[in-house]
Motif scaffolding. Structure first.
Motif, short mmCIF file in Angstrom:
data_model
loop_
_atom_site.label_atom_id
_atom_site.label_comp_id
_atom_site.label_asym_id
_atom_site.label_seq_id
_atom_site.Cartn_x
_atom_site.Cartn_y
_atom_site.Cartn_z
N GLY A 104 -16.97 5.71 13.64
CA GLY A 104 -18.74 4.95 13.88
C GLY A 104 -19.66 6.10 14.67
N PHE A 105 -20.99 6.06 14.70
CA PHE A 105 -21.39 7.03 15.28
C PHE A 105 -22.66 7.22 16.59
N VAL A 106 -22.78 7.75 17.38
CA VAL A 106 -24.51 7.61 18.16
C VAL A 106 -25.17 8.43 17.87
N TYR A 127 -31.94 15.79 20.92
CA TYR A 127 -31.73 15.05 20.12
C TYR A 127 -29.36 14.87 20.36
N GLY A 128 -29.07 14.10 20.74
CA GLY A 128 -27.68 13.86 19.99
C GLY A 128 -27.41 12.93 18.99
N HIS A 129 -26.20 13.30 18.37
CA HIS A 129 -25.41 12.29 18.08
C HIS A 129 -23.53 12.97 17.99
N ALA A 130 -22.86 11.75 17.62
CA ALA A 130 -21.55 11.91 17.70
C ALA A 130 -20.43 10.99 17.49
N PHE A 131 -19.83 11.09 16.87
CA PHE A 131 -18.47 10.10 16.21
C PHE A 131 -17.20 9.83 17.54
N LYS A 132 -17.48 8.41 17.52
CA LYS A 132 -16.04 7.69 17.93
C LYS A 132 -14.52 8.85 17.89
N ALA A 133 -14.40 8.81 18.34
CA ALA A 133 -12.31 9.77 17.46
C ALA A 133 -11.81 8.53 17.50
N ALA A 134 -10.62 8.45 17.03
CA ALA A 134 -9.84 7.52 17.18
C ALA A 134 -9.05 7.79 17.92
N PRO A 135 -7.80 6.41 18.84
CA PRO A 135 -7.40 7.25 20.10
C PRO A 135 -6.10 7.50 19.81
N ASP A 170 -21.07 17.19 27.05
CA ASP A 170 -19.73 17.12 27.97
C ASP A 170 -19.19 16.00 28.25
N MET A 171 -20.65 15.55 28.84
CA MET A 171 -20.53 13.86 29.51
C MET A 171 -20.14 12.99 28.15
N LEU A 172 -20.37 12.88 26.33
CA LEU A 172 -19.98 12.58 25.03
C LEU A 172 -18.48 12.62 24.94
N VAL A 173 -18.27 13.89 25.10
CA VAL A 173 -16.67 14.41 25.04
C VAL A 173 -16.14 13.42 25.79
#
Length: 289
Positions: free
Chosen positions: A139-141, A255-263, A178-181
């Motif tokens: 999913g993504f933000v 503006y920002g977007h990023a995906f949730k990585a697999a654990p 950096d906070m997203l990562v």
């Protein structure tokens, strides 16, 4: 206290701030680069974000969830979602479920949308971690917020007058990435643009700024200002007018977007991975940008 007062004003306002609606349109244009089609969408601070109708247009079949920060705004969003079908205030599609931030279930949505609210957060890194928990894997933000280049002329005016800052410091977009990562997101993409607004009088300018937010700086004036202080402010703003008589101020919008990585399992001499985590790590990746 300042942010809470702003939220109370927002709950009583006739509509969301104009600038928020304009940024929502620009952010919605970025949805076209994401090929994934979320089944459930979480609209964070939906009323002030002014993007619910845009999300419904982009994903008409998606289930919609709305997070509002106060009971008054939650009630306002419920009213908008349940308005009569002929009302211009009704959001198209099925009625959304409105909730508080603490009611959001983990791994319950494929898109978290947060327009023009992150700069109002006391702890943006913690908020991003909360978004990450709400998302399913892949999913993504997508979010927008004000950046540190906003209202620099107003900052300089306050400095010349010897006053505390007119607003809290905003976070640079590179720090947001950096906070997203750090929060567990992958493939963060950040960009920014400068928007210039103008007003025909200092009074109109102040009305607009008041609708956009409040001064949350910890160094702000501790009490109420006097009429003499306001006169000095109005005179200082009037002196900033361009030859055409209008006062111009710039807003930096990030503006920002990023995906949730697999654990990722922790590496040790002996590693145990749950069946659900294993499925998440080996599943076929969802389409991305």
């Amino acid at each position: 206290m300042s942010v809470r007062a702003c939220l109370r004003r927002l709950a009583r306002a006739d509509q969301a701030p104009w600038l928020h609606g304009e940024v929502a349109k620009r952010m919605a244009e970025r949805l076209s680069i994401i090929r994934a089609k979320p089944e459930a969408v979480l609209d964070w601070w939906a009323y002030s974000g002014a993007g619910s109708s845009l999300l419904t247009q982009a994903y008409p079949s998606a289930r919609r969830f709305i997070v509002e920060p106060t009971p008054a705004l939650q009630e306002r969003s419920r009213h908008a979602a349940q308005a009569p079908w002929w009302s211009a205030r009704r959001w198209r599609g099925a009625a959304a479920q409105v909730m508080s931030p603490d009611e959001v279930l983990p791994a319950s949505v494929q898109l978290v949308w947060a327009n023009m609210m992150l700069h109002a957060s006391v702890d943006p890194a913690a908020l991003m971690a909360r978004w990450q928990r709400a998302l399913t894997v892949d999913g993504f933000v997508m979010f927008s917020c004000l950046g540190p280049g906003s209202l620099r002329d107003l900052h300089e005016l306050y400095e010349r007058l010897g006053w505390p800052p007119p607003m809290a410091d905003f976070v640079d977009m590179h720090d947001l990435g950096d906070m997203l990562v750090h929060a567990g997101f992958a493939d963060p993409v950040m960009d920014q643009e400068l928007l210039t607004l103008s007003w025909d009088s200092p009074q109109a300018l102040l009305r607009e700024l008041r609708s956009l937010g409040a001064n949350a700086s910890p160094d702000r004036f501790a009490g109420l200002r006097t009429p003499r202080w306001r006169e000095r402010l109005l005179a200082g703003l009037a002196a900033m007018a361009a030859p055409d008589g209008r006062i111009y101020l710039r807003f930096e919008v990030a503006y920002g977007h990023a995906f949730k990585a697999a654990p990722r399992p922790a590496v040790s001499a002996e590693t145990t991975v749950s069946l659900d985590d294993m499925r998440a790590m080996v599943r076929t990746k969802s389409p991305r940008a």
